[in-house]
Design a protein around this motif. Sequence first.
Motif, PDB file in Angstrom:
ATOM      1  N   ILE A 135      42.668 -41.446 -14.903  1.00 61.62           N
ATOM      2  CA  ILE A 135      41.752 -40.327 -14.700  1.00 61.62           C
ATOM      3  C   ILE A 135      42.167 -39.120 -15.537  1.00 61.62           C
ATOM      4  CG2 ILE A 135      40.937 -38.627 -13.003  1.00 61.62           C
ATOM      5  CD1 ILE A 135      41.092 -40.835 -10.898  1.00 61.62           C
ATOM      6  N   MET A 136      43.457 -38.784 -15.522  1.00 61.98           N
ATOM      7  CA  MET A 136      43.930 -37.576 -16.186  1.00 61.98           C
ATOM      8  C   MET A 136      44.042 -37.732 -17.699  1.00 61.98           C
ATOM      9  SD  MET A 136      43.986 -35.695 -13.611  1.00 61.98           S
ATOM     10  CE  MET A 136      44.414 -34.234 -14.559  1.00 61.98           C
ATOM     11  N   TYR A 137      44.429 -38.942 -18.150  1.00 65.80           N
ATOM     12  CA  TYR A 137      44.702 -39.111 -19.579  1.00 65.80           C
ATOM     13  C   TYR A 137      43.735 -40.061 -20.287  1.00 65.80           C
ATOM     14  CZ  TYR A 137      49.211 -36.801 -18.798  1.00 65.80           C
ATOM     15  OH  TYR A 137      50.195 -35.888 -18.494  1.00 65.80           O
ATOM     16  N   GLY A 138      42.904 -40.767 -19.521  1.00 68.35           N
ATOM     17  CA  GLY A 138      42.035 -41.764 -20.148  1.00 68.35           C
ATOM     18  C   GLY A 138      41.149 -41.181 -21.233  1.00 68.35           C
ATOM     19  N   ALA A 139      40.431 -40.118 -20.901  1.00 68.00           N
ATOM     20  CA  ALA A 139      39.503 -39.510 -21.866  1.00 68.00           C
ATOM     21  C   ALA A 139      40.193 -38.491 -22.759  1.00 68.00           C
ATOM     22  CB  ALA A 139      38.343 -38.849 -21.120  1.00 68.00           C
ATOM     23  N   THR A 140      41.352 -38.005 -22.347  1.00 66.19           N
ATOM     24  CA  THR A 140      41.951 -36.849 -23.016  1.00 66.19           C
ATOM     25  C   THR A 140      43.067 -37.189 -23.988  1.00 66.19           C
ATOM     26  OG1 THR A 140      43.473 -36.557 -21.145  1.00 66.19           O
ATOM     27  CG2 THR A 140      41.393 -35.353 -21.065  1.00 66.19           C
ATOM     28  N   SER A 141      43.667 -38.361 -23.850  1.00 62.49           N
ATOM     29  CA  SER A 141      44.769 -38.760 -24.717  1.00 62.49           C
ATOM     30  C   SER A 141      44.198 -39.420 -25.976  1.00 62.49           C
ATOM     31  CB  SER A 141      45.705 -39.717 -23.974  1.00 62.49           C
ATOM     32  OG  SER A 141      46.772 -40.113 -24.798  1.00 62.49           O
ATOM     33  N   ARG A 142      44.235 -38.719 -27.090  1.00 56.98           N
ATOM     34  CA  ARG A 142      43.642 -39.243 -28.330  1.00 56.98           C
ATOM     35  C   ARG A 142      44.444 -40.437 -28.852  1.00 56.98           C
ATOM     36  NH1 ARG A 142      43.929 -33.680 -29.472  1.00 56.98           N
ATOM     37  NH2 ARG A 142      41.932 -32.571 -29.505  1.00 56.98           N
ATOM     38  N   ILE A 143      43.703 -41.434 -29.351  1.00 54.83           N
ATOM     39  CA  ILE A 143      44.352 -42.616 -29.936  1.00 54.83           C
ATOM     40  C   ILE A 143      45.132 -42.211 -31.179  1.00 54.83           C
ATOM     41  CG2 ILE A 143      43.968 -44.929 -30.882  1.00 54.83           C
ATOM     42  CD1 ILE A 143      41.231 -44.874 -29.385  1.00 54.83           C
TER      43      ILE A 143
END
Length: 319
Positions: A156-164
């Motif tokens: 939830i916290m990093y799925g959308a926010t942690s850039r590949i």
Amino acid sequence: MVKKWLCNRNRILTYMNFFSYLASYFDFDLKILPYCIGLSLDILILYPLLTYFKWHLLSRLGVTLKDKEVIFSSRKNNFNLAYFVNKYGDRNLRIADGLSRKLLHIFSGIWHLVFLNLVIQDTRIAWQAAFVKSLLIIALCSLSYSSNKVFGLAGIMYGATSRIRDGLDGRKNFFIAQLAFLNLYVLVFIEYIARKNISNEDNLIFFSFFIFLPLIIGDALGEIIGTIWGKQKIRVWGVGQINRKSVLGTVSVFLGSLLPLLLVVSLNNLPAEWWLLCLSVAATTSTIELIAPRSTDNFFIPVGNALVCLIFAVYVIHL
């Protein structure tokens, strides 16, 4: 000697007045609890939705289940950025990164701006709620920083926010960006000075839009447009394995900051001087976004814009 003593005395009294003002802002009361819950609804709704959006988008781009699990992991081990770039293409990874993180940035930012200014309508309570919300996000990010559970708190916290494309520094980049809550102290100090120099305090609500709209919309559009259509040739520094930006992205930050501010001025029939403020804030935002180390612009853009607003309020607009 007497003159110097009086000068020092006045300076000390000014500092004491400010710290008393600051203390009043952070004299928490349980009545702020409902506002903190309301402000945090984006964590319950937007974060999971954008995580699912990124997961689904990666599937559409042909990313395998095994590779998606690696992308959504803590990336402490066995993460080879070159493998993903060569297999799926740099542009595809930029699209997944830019859309998921910055759509969350836009929706969450607008929710904050509307809730803090139009729902709470009390500056002190708004600052307190924003402070508590920032601490909550930092706490949740800290608790899940090393977790590899795709569908747990880390997802939830990093799925959308942690850039590949930030590679091993994906989670670190987002975590440092959340430390931007420290600028609340700086912004409260600027507001304290503004209240001492502005006769019509009703205009402070307009300044909140001038301070944060460029960060919410301009910064986000810069990454979305720049990463999808721009040529990543401008080398920058910051937290991430790939640190490049584009001219198109920088222009998009400027226009994405300017147009919403012009709309605010037009809809509220503000004087002509405010149009100059629009240009100045847009220029400040695009400049800071380009030169600030990556993951620190959430701190520096609001502070820079607040200083520009204060200068215009005191010396140009004469509020």
